[in-house]
Design an enzyme around this catalytic site. Structure first.
Site, PDB file in Angstrom:
ATOM      1  N   SER A 141     -49.308   8.191  13.809  1.00 27.58           N
ATOM      2  CA  SER A 141     -48.061   7.557  13.382  1.00 27.58           C
ATOM      3  C   SER A 141     -48.227   6.731  12.110  1.00 27.58           C
ATOM      4  O   SER A 141     -47.263   6.554  11.364  1.00 27.58           O
ATOM      5  CB  SER A 141     -47.511   6.676  14.509  1.00 27.58           C
ATOM      6  OG  SER A 141     -48.492   5.764  14.956  1.00 27.58           O
ATOM      7  N   ASP A 388     -43.914  -5.089  17.184  1.00 30.56           N
ATOM      8  CA  ASP A 388     -44.766  -4.016  16.649  1.00 30.56           C
ATOM      9  C   ASP A 388     -45.554  -4.574  15.468  1.00 30.56           C
ATOM     10  O   ASP A 388     -45.025  -4.741  14.372  1.00 30.56           O
ATOM     11  CB  ASP A 388     -43.896  -2.841  16.206  1.00 30.56           C
ATOM     12  CG  ASP A 388     -44.707  -1.672  15.656  1.00 30.56           C
ATOM     13  OD1 ASP A 388     -45.922  -1.827  15.432  1.00 30.56           O
ATOM     14  OD2 ASP A 388     -44.121  -0.600  15.417  1.00 30.56           O
ATOM     15  N   HIS A 391     -47.435  -0.780  13.021  1.00 31.27           N
ATOM     16  CA  HIS A 391     -46.828   0.027  11.970  1.00 31.27           C
ATOM     17  C   HIS A 391     -46.314  -0.878  10.854  1.00 31.27           C
ATOM     18  O   HIS A 391     -46.458  -2.095  10.917  1.00 31.27           O
ATOM     19  CB  HIS A 391     -45.720   0.901  12.557  1.00 31.27           C
ATOM     20  CG  HIS A 391     -46.217   1.825  13.627  1.00 31.27           C
ATOM     21  ND1 HIS A 391     -46.069   1.559  14.980  1.00 31.27           N
ATOM     22  CD2 HIS A 391     -46.886   2.988  13.561  1.00 31.27           C
ATOM     23  CE1 HIS A 391     -46.621   2.532  15.692  1.00 31.27           C
ATOM     24  NE2 HIS A 391     -47.140   3.403  14.852  1.00 31.27           N
TER      25      HIS A 391
END
Length: 414
Positions: A141, A388, A391
């Site tokens: 990702s 998060d 990312h």
């Protein structure tokens, strides 16, 4: 008598006009001479560094510079390189502004290497230099994060109707095409490089890591005949152990358990052997993106131990800051694998973004992202529990990774 006077006056006016013209050109000539003298004198004392010459480019001038050692400089003139609302391809994981993030300072930082300066990004120039090429990002990702960034950086120069994004049926492949330039910027989901239980591009949520160490061809057959390969595989190796599936059995319960470092080393060996055997290295440039920082422990930059990247709006300013979640041993395994490939005549350039991401605790989505599963009341009562910090927001830090990557891709090949 009157005519003679008029004639004399006319002759006098002509003489004055001619004299004025001569004086005018004399002054212009004098000024030009002085300008030429002083410009050349200044050039001798302060020579101009040319960024472009007929035989080189701004990217070629970076040879010999360590692009990965430097500092972040706030630059709200040149950055961001695009606006999030102008890029329709940003996944909800990375669309921080669209999911409630109100500050924009995190978008306005430029990476400044210590020994040189990266050329200013020009999407049209880059597309022209990439004309006819296919660039393929392969990995997890974070690599998808970088791929979306590259698409957003380039698509701003392409008019509607001359660009296309599509999912390739029955393959874990997304492709963006700049039709006018015959350029393809693609992403292939293979988080562990070899076959694994995480290969589905959407349904891959699991804490177990099960891999077939020797089985790479299922993925890799889709990587051949590409001009630029960009690999990344790190996040999915952060579990302490990995299950190695018995190659002779289809039974998912027949496996050996190894620590993550050993599993990573084994997979890098399989990947290296495949790359050596199947890739035309005269045609294809290969790159490997190093691991990126995660900012889960606020105590490491002066916050409380139970705090993380939530609400962070400024980078860490401490020189050589290093967060504890970055696994140096994994980085050494990667470096060793690339060095062994080099001795076999295969050059894979590492894009070492590890240190530069350490500082950017401010640039993660945190709670400002699409959540694919409904949040529980317990989570909602404690936002840091679902922040998060892995990312990266777009526009943001991944744009700089691509500037570094392009600085290699666009140089004249030695």
């Amino acid at each position: 008598m009157r005519k003679n006077k008029q004639l004399g006056k006319y002759i006098w006016d002509v003489k004055n006009m001619v004299g004025s013209i001569i004086i005018f050109f004399f002054i212009i000539g004098t000024l030009a001479t002085l300008a030429y003298y002083y410009v050349n004198l200044d050039l001798e004392q302060h020579p101009v560094v040319k960024l472009y010459t007929p035989n080189t480019s701004a990217y070629d001038s970076l040879d010999g510079c360590d692009l990965f050692s430097g500092r972040w400089v706030h630059d709200n003139h040149s950055y961001p390189l695009y606006k999030d609302l102008d890029c329709p391809y940003i996944f909800g994981d990375f669309a921080c502004g669209q999911y409630g993030r109100l500050d924009s300072n995190y978008q306005q930082w430029r990476w400044q290497p210590h020994g040189c300066t990266l050329p200013r990004f020009d999407s049209k120039q880059v597309l022209e230099k990439l004309r006819g090429k296919r660039v393929l990002f392969i990995g997890d990702s974070v690599n998808r994060n970088q791929w979306v960034s590259m698409v957003c950086m380039l698509q701003t120069a392409i008019p509607l109707g001359r660009k296309k994004m599509q999912k390739i049926p029955k393959v874990s492949l997304l492709t963006f095409k700049a039709l006018e330039y015959d350029v393809s910027i693609d992403f292939y989901w293979a988080p562990l490089l070899v076959e694994s239980n995480g290969d589905h591009p959407i349904k891959h949520k699991t804490n177990d890591r099960i891999v077939r160490i020797k089985s790479i061809e299922h993925h890799a057959k889709n990587w051949v005949n590409v001009d630029v390969l960009v690999f990344n595989s790190y996040l999915w190796w952060r579990t302490p152990t990995v299950k190695i599936l018995n190659e002779s059995s289809q039974d998912s319960k027949q496996y050996n358990i190894v620590n993550n470092h050993r599993g990573y080393r084994m997979v890098m060996k399989t990947w290296s052997d495949w790359l050596y055997t199947h890739i035309n290295h005269t045609r294809t440039q290969s790159y490997f993106i190093s691991m990126t920082a995660t900012h889960h422990r606020g105590i490491e930059w002066g916050r409380k131990d139970d705090e993380n990247c939530l609400d962070e709006t400024e980078p860490v300013t401490q020189d050589e800051f290093w967060e504890s979640g970055s696994d140096l041993k994994m980085l050494r395994i990667l470096d060793s694998s690339l060095n062994k490939l080099k001795t076999r005549g295969v050059k894979v350039q590492m894009i070492n973004i590890t240190q530069l991401t350490q500082y950017r605790k401010d640039a993660h989505p945190s709670i400002h992202r699409l959540h694919y599963s409904p949040l529980t009341n317990k989570q909602l009562s404690n936002p840091s529990s679902y922040a998060d910090c892995t990312h990266w927001c777009l526009p943001g830090v991944p744009d700089v990774w691509n500037e570094l990557l392009l600085s290699y891709i666009l140089r004249k090949r030695k």
